[in-house]
Design a protein around this motif. Structure first.
Motif, short mmCIF file in Angstrom:
data_model
loop_
_atom_site.label_atom_id
_atom_site.label_comp_id
_atom_site.label_asym_id
_atom_site.label_seq_id
_atom_site.Cartn_x
_atom_site.Cartn_y
_atom_site.Cartn_z
N CYS A 96 0.81 -1.23 0.00
CA CYS A 96 0.00 0.00 0.00
C CYS A 96 0.84 1.27 0.00
N THR A 99 0.82 3.41 -3.13
CA THR A 99 -0.51 3.46 -3.75
C THR A 99 -1.27 4.65 -3.18
N ILE A 104 -6.52 2.74 -2.08
CA ILE A 104 -6.52 1.89 -0.87
C ILE A 104 -7.90 1.88 -0.23
N ALA A 107 -10.35 -0.17 -2.34
CA ALA A 107 -10.09 -1.61 -2.19
C ALA A 107 -10.58 -2.10 -0.84
N LEU A 213 -6.72 -4.36 -4.84
CA LEU A 213 -5.76 -3.25 -4.87
C LEU A 213 -4.98 -3.26 -6.19
N ARG A 217 -5.42 -0.27 -8.79
CA ARG A 217 -4.20 0.51 -9.04
C ARG A 217 -3.87 0.54 -10.52
#
Length: 221
Positions: A96, A99, A104, A107, A213, A217
Motif C-alpha cells: 500500500c 498506492t 486503498i 479496495a 488493490l 491501481r
C-alpha cells in the motif's frame, strides 16, 4: 453422534474474534508502514531493504511449519499466529505504501462489502443444506494458474491489461475461497483447529484485498 449447535456456534464466535484481532493488527501495522515514509523508502531504495523485503515475503510460509506442529499447544499457537499476522501485515503495508489513499480506500471498502456479503450468503446457504466442498479442487487449480501467471509477469511483463486481468482473477478466486472456507468453518473444522480456520479466512480476506488493490491501481494508472 450429533453435535450440539451451541458448541459449533461458540467455535464460530471464537474464530471470528481471533480474525477480528488479526485484521485490526493488520490495519495498525500497515498504517505505520504507509505513514512512516522512511520505512517504505528503505525497502524500495536499498539493497538491504530489498533483501529484507524478500525475507518478509518468505517468512510467513516458514512460520506455517511451526504453526502446524504447535496448533494445539496454547499459548504457543497464538504467539506464532501473531507473528504470522505481523509478517503478512508488513507485506500488506509495503504493497500500500506506493498506492494512492483513494485506491486503498476503494479496495478496503470493496473487500469489506464482499466479505460481509459472501459470509452472510454462506451461512444462509449452509442453513438450507447447500454444500460448497466441491469448490476446493477448482479453487486450488485457479491458484496454481495465478502463480504461473505471476511468474510470467516477473520475467515477461505483459502490461497494464494483464495486471488488471490478474487482479480480477484473484478477486474472483479468493471470493470463492471465502465461501469455501466459511463453509468448512460451519461444518468441517474440529474445535482444536481454530488456528487453521483463522489462518485460512485471514489469508482469504488479505488476498482478496491485495487482488482488488492490484486491479484498482492498474485501472487508476
Amino acid at each position: 453422534m450429533l453435535e450440539a449447535p451451541e458448541l459449533r456456534w461458540a467455535f464460530i464466535r471464537k474464530i471470528y474474534t481471533i480474525l477480528t484481532v488479526q485484521l485490526l493488527m493488520t490495519v495498525a501495522v500497515a498504517s505505520v508502514v504507509v505513514s512512516v515514509r522512511p520505512i517504505s523508502h528503505f525497502f524500495a531504495s536499498t539493497n538491504a531493504g530489498l533483501g529484507l523485503w524478500i525475507f518478509l515475503i518468505i517468512l510467513p510460509f516458514i512460520l506455517l511449519f511451526p504453526l502446524h506442529y504447535y496448533y494445539q499447544k496454547h499459548p504457543v499457537n497464538l504467539i506464532l499466529l501473531g507473528l504470522f499476522t505481523v509478517t503478512i501485515s508488513f507485506a500488506v503495508g509495503l504493497s500500500c505504501a506506493f498506492t494512492s489513499a483513494k485506491v486503498i480506500l476503494e479496495a478496503a471498502i470493496l473487500t469489506a462489502v464482499v466479505v460481509l456479503g459472501l459470509t452472510l450468503y454462506t451461512f444462509w446457504a449452509a442453513k438450507r443444506g447447500h454444500d460448497f466442498s466441491f469448490l476446493g479442487p477448482f479453487l486450488f487449480s485457479a491458484v496454481m494458474v495465478m502463480l504461473v501467471f505471476s511468474l510470467i509477469q516477473v520475467f515477461f511483463p505483459l502490461g497494464k491489461i494483464s495486471v488488471m486481468i490478474y487482479g480480477g482473477l484473484g478477486a474472483i478466486v479468493f471470493s470463492g475461497y471465502i465461501v469455501y472456507d466459511t463453509d468448512n468453518l460451519i461444518k468441517r473444522y474440529s474445535y482444536d483447529e481454530y488456528v487453521w480456520a483463522s489462518v485460512a479466512l485471514y489469508l482469504d480476506i488479505v488476498n482478496l484485498f491485495l487482488s482488488l488493490l492490484t486491479l484498482l491501481r492498474a485501472a487508476n494508472n
